[in-house]
Design an enzyme around this catalytic site. Sequence first.
Site, mmCIF file in Angstrom:
data_model
loop_
_atom_site.group_PDB
_atom_site.id
_atom_site.type_symbol
_atom_site.label_atom_id
_atom_site.label_comp_id
_atom_site.label_asym_id
_atom_site.label_seq_id
_atom_site.Cartn_x
_atom_site.Cartn_y
_atom_site.Cartn_z
ATOM 1 N N ASN A 49 0.776 -1.294 -0.003
ATOM 2 C CA ASN A 49 0.300 -0.069 0.075
ATOM 3 C C ASN A 49 0.884 1.188 -0.170
ATOM 4 O O ASN A 49 1.682 1.475 0.775
ATOM 5 C CB ASN A 49 -0.946 -0.110 1.356
ATOM 6 C CG ASN A 49 -2.213 0.880 1.112
ATOM 7 O OD1 ASN A 49 -2.412 1.649 -0.044
ATOM 8 N ND2 ASN A 49 -2.963 0.838 2.080
ATOM 9 N N ARG A 159 -13.534 -5.616 15.438
ATOM 10 C CA ARG A 159 -12.326 -4.450 15.924
ATOM 11 C C ARG A 159 -13.092 -3.303 16.129
ATOM 12 O O ARG A 159 -13.971 -3.073 15.267
ATOM 13 C CB ARG A 159 -11.473 -4.534 14.663
ATOM 14 C CG ARG A 159 -10.340 -3.404 15.089
ATOM 15 C CD ARG A 159 -9.344 -3.333 13.772
ATOM 16 N NE ARG A 159 -9.695 -2.047 13.418
ATOM 17 C CZ ARG A 159 -8.728 -1.446 12.460
ATOM 18 N NH1 ARG A 159 -7.397 -1.807 12.408
ATOM 19 N NH2 ARG A 159 -8.977 -0.230 12.242
ATOM 20 N N TYR A 171 -6.755 7.455 13.843
ATOM 21 C CA TYR A 171 -6.720 6.005 13.192
ATOM 22 C C TYR A 171 -8.071 5.376 13.147
ATOM 23 O O TYR A 171 -8.403 5.141 14.306
ATOM 24 C CB TYR A 171 -5.270 5.338 13.576
ATOM 25 C CG TYR A 171 -5.506 4.153 13.000
ATOM 26 C CD1 TYR A 171 -5.134 3.807 11.562
ATOM 27 C CD2 TYR A 171 -6.066 2.908 13.698
ATOM 28 C CE1 TYR A 171 -5.150 2.544 10.926
ATOM 29 C CE2 TYR A 171 -6.206 1.547 12.851
ATOM 30 C CZ TYR A 171 -5.722 1.486 11.764
ATOM 31 O OH TYR A 171 -6.157 0.351 11.023
ATOM 32 N N ASP A 222 -6.971 -1.665 17.567
ATOM 33 C CA ASP A 222 -5.804 -1.514 16.754
ATOM 34 C C ASP A 222 -5.176 0.003 17.460
ATOM 35 O O ASP A 222 -5.807 0.818 17.434
ATOM 36 C CB ASP A 222 -5.996 -1.451 15.502
ATOM 37 C CG ASP A 222 -4.533 -1.433 14.887
ATOM 38 O OD1 ASP A 222 -3.600 -0.993 15.251
ATOM 39 O OD2 ASP A 222 -4.501 -1.905 13.583
ATOM 40 N N HIS A 224 -2.101 1.077 16.327
ATOM 41 C CA HIS A 224 -1.481 1.509 15.167
ATOM 42 C C HIS A 224 -0.184 2.172 15.484
ATOM 43 O O HIS A 224 0.029 3.358 15.087
ATOM 44 C CB HIS A 224 -2.558 2.293 14.503
ATOM 45 C CG HIS A 224 -2.094 2.126 12.790
ATOM 46 N ND1 HIS A 224 -1.678 2.910 11.932
ATOM 47 C CD2 HIS A 224 -2.735 0.984 12.133
ATOM 48 C CE1 HIS A 224 -1.696 2.209 10.687
ATOM 49 N NE2 HIS A 224 -2.495 1.223 10.760
ATOM 50 N N GLU A 248 -3.820 -4.615 19.540
ATOM 51 C CA GLU A 248 -2.882 -4.482 18.455
ATOM 52 C C GLU A 248 -1.821 -3.619 18.089
ATOM 53 O O GLU A 248 -2.144 -2.448 18.472
ATOM 54 C CB GLU A 248 -3.844 -4.854 17.091
ATOM 55 C CG GLU A 248 -3.250 -4.914 15.873
ATOM 56 C CD GLU A 248 -3.953 -4.812 14.678
ATOM 57 O OE1 GLU A 248 -5.152 -5.480 14.838
ATOM 58 O OE2 GLU A 248 -3.507 -4.459 13.518
ATOM 59 N N GLU A 274 1.606 -6.744 11.357
ATOM 60 C CA GLU A 274 1.119 -6.632 10.004
ATOM 61 C C GLU A 274 2.203 -6.103 8.908
ATOM 62 O O GLU A 274 2.189 -5.921 8.028
ATOM 63 C CB GLU A 274 0.101 -5.963 9.915
ATOM 64 C CG GLU A 274 0.168 -4.353 10.393
ATOM 65 C CD GLU A 274 -1.101 -3.613 10.248
ATOM 66 O OE1 GLU A 274 -2.084 -4.259 10.962
ATOM 67 O OE2 GLU A 274 -1.221 -2.404 9.829
ATOM 68 N N ARG A 295 0.584 -11.747 13.670
ATOM 69 C CA ARG A 295 -0.436 -11.084 12.518
ATOM 70 C C ARG A 295 0.344 -10.856 11.208
ATOM 71 O O ARG A 295 -0.228 -10.026 10.189
ATOM 72 C CB ARG A 295 -0.883 -9.659 12.918
ATOM 73 C CG ARG A 295 -1.680 -9.851 14.224
ATOM 74 C CD ARG A 295 -2.304 -8.547 14.421
ATOM 75 N NE ARG A 295 -3.525 -8.558 13.239
ATOM 76 C CZ ARG A 295 -3.365 -7.449 12.306
ATOM 77 N NH1 ARG A 295 -2.183 -6.683 12.342
ATOM 78 N NH2 ARG A 295 -4.233 -7.396 11.537
ATOM 79 N N ASP A 328 -6.672 -3.334 1.745
ATOM 80 C CA ASP A 328 -5.564 -3.282 0.890
ATOM 81 C C ASP A 328 -4.488 -4.280 0.467
ATOM 82 O O ASP A 328 -3.608 -4.177 -0.481
ATOM 83 C CB ASP A 328 -4.569 -1.743 1.235
ATOM 84 C CG ASP A 328 -3.922 -2.421 2.717
ATOM 85 O OD1 ASP A 328 -4.983 -1.779 3.492
ATOM 86 O OD2 ASP A 328 -3.038 -2.461 2.857
ATOM 87 N N GLU A 351 -8.234 -11.527 10.263
ATOM 88 C CA GLU A 351 -9.099 -9.967 9.815
ATOM 89 C C GLU A 351 -9.611 -10.202 8.559
ATOM 90 O O GLU A 351 -9.011 -10.668 7.555
ATOM 91 C CB GLU A 351 -7.937 -9.106 9.809
ATOM 92 C CG GLU A 351 -8.430 -7.716 9.720
ATOM 93 C CD GLU A 351 -7.489 -6.643 9.442
ATOM 94 O OE1 GLU A 351 -6.158 -6.684 9.252
ATOM 95 O OE2 GLU A 351 -7.735 -5.300 9.591
ATOM 96 N N TRP A 414 2.311 6.788 12.076
ATOM 97 C CA TRP A 414 0.845 7.070 11.633
ATOM 98 C C TRP A 414 0.132 5.344 11.892
ATOM 99 O O TRP A 414 1.035 4.594 11.777
ATOM 100 C CB TRP A 414 0.897 7.186 10.195
ATOM 101 C CG TRP A 414 -0.700 6.880 9.753
ATOM 102 C CD1 TRP A 414 -1.766 7.916 10.199
ATOM 103 C CD2 TRP A 414 -1.390 5.926 9.043
ATOM 104 N NE1 TRP A 414 -2.988 7.291 9.850
ATOM 105 C CE2 TRP A 414 -2.855 6.192 9.110
ATOM 106 C CE3 TRP A 414 -1.001 4.787 8.691
ATOM 107 C CZ2 TRP A 414 -3.622 5.441 8.208
ATOM 108 C CZ3 TRP A 414 -1.762 3.811 8.021
ATOM 109 C CH2 TRP A 414 -3.034 4.215 7.960
HETATM 110 C C1 CS2 Z 1 -4.494 -1.693 9.721
HETATM 111 C C2 CS2 Z 1 -4.738 -1.527 8.227
HETATM 112 O O1 CS2 Z 1 -6.084 -3.726 9.318
HETATM 113 C C3 CS2 Z 1 -5.203 -3.283 10.077
HETATM 114 O O2 CS2 Z 1 -5.110 -3.620 11.110
HETATM 115 O O3 CS2 Z 1 -3.438 -1.613 10.540
HETATM 116 O O4 CS2 Z 1 -5.723 -1.102 8.044
HETATM 117 C C4 CS2 Z 1 -3.476 -0.624 7.937
HETATM 118 O O5 CS2 Z 1 -3.507 0.726 8.274
HETATM 119 C C5 CS2 Z 1 -3.375 -0.755 6.259
HETATM 120 O O6 CS2 Z 1 -3.376 -1.980 6.084
HETATM 121 C C6 CS2 Z 1 -2.270 -0.100 5.916
HETATM 122 O O7 CS2 Z 1 -1.909 -0.400 4.501
HETATM 123 MG MG MG Z 2 -3.552 -3.035 12.086
#
Ligand code: CS2
Ligand code: MG
Length: 414
Positions: A49, A159, A171, A222, A224, A248, A274, A295, A328, A351, A414
Amino acid sequence: MSFESAVVAGGTLKIRDARVIVCSPGRNFVTLKIETDEGVYGIGDATLNGRELSVVSYLQDHVVPNLIGRDAHRIEDIWQFLYRGAYWRRGPVTMTAIAAVDTALWDIKAKAAGMALYQLLGGRSRDGVLVYGHANGADIEETVDQVGRYIGMGYRAVRAQSGVPGVKGAYGVGRGDLYYEPADGTLPTETLWSTSAYLNHAPKLFERLREAHGPEIELLHDVHHRLTPIEAARLGKALEPFRLFWMEDSTPAENQEAFRLIRQHTVTPLAVGEIFNSIHDCRELIQNQLIDYIRTTVVHAGGITHLRRIADLASLYQVRTGSHGATDLSPACMGAALHFDTWVPNFGIQEYMRHTPETDEVFPHDYSFDDGYLRVGETPGHGVDIDEELAARYPYKPMQLPVARLTDGTLWNW
Ligand code: CS2
Ligand code: MG
């Protein structure tokens, strides 16, 4: 050599062509399609992404020329060739490109065997794959309503994210209905972050959610990557009464040791991975039992071949899987991930963020949602295809992920 003898007599399936397909049916996707002499083909997701074209170039300029003429059955050898042979190991671009090749080759092998992919991995360990959806709202009450909507659709795990008073673009509060799309501009959108406002707000969200929806529904959250380890520890502790399935990405994990501090202070289960792309990114986290869920997913962690290695390591330490499955990551990743999830013994949760109807049309697939679970079909391969003609109608659009700044202007995670 005929297609049949390639299957039964340990024969070869020669790679004739491999090409990269870029499309944007609602968002950008990069797909690798590998074709063999015998006509059987496979596809793999290669979407990174906001940095999509770097993987396109890596594949087209550096990987594809190495594939032509090789035996598609030799998945492990090709994986090792692309990993060791590049000299430059790991990294998101390299590992996403390797993942695309690996996924397409597993698709080919399973098609050649006439079996659904999970059968080749070792067969079914469960009837369905437990998934979690995304509920978000501008404020707590809207999130409470959205969680109710997911429960109404049959989800057993949700979530929950909500806007934070005084934090512009918190976020997880995205555009779109049932899917969430953070990449939103040719240049990054600047969002704001206040840790103290968030830490005051998040426990209130989960208190209300338990009050409104009771103790049964699994709730996830999450962070983030926004907190420092001690702040993450404080949040984990504050959320304990609301029994989260997991918290998360509470802190960035380049420093794996940081999770020890969080762990010492809270029994809220921890999930991370992730943005990891190799087993080395999570080895210490797993071996020291600093996390509960890993993850990593097919597309960003070197495909099924490497993900299986991570899961096997994790299984020794009772760490379970919880693969990333945001919008994505393309349906080709989701299909492969679901076959993996159907097999992997130490499965935790998957997820599942829905794709737009346009994306679903470009990528016909045989997985389906029912009663809180995703179920794979029995189509040979991973069960996801690409309609190339339709894909061509959705050209690539440059899009980047947002950035976050603290209230004093400092660039944050972010
Ligand atoms: C996120 C995602 O799904 C998740 O847990 O952290 O939405 C993430 O922000 C995006 O995949 C970024 O490309
Ligand atoms: Mg995430």
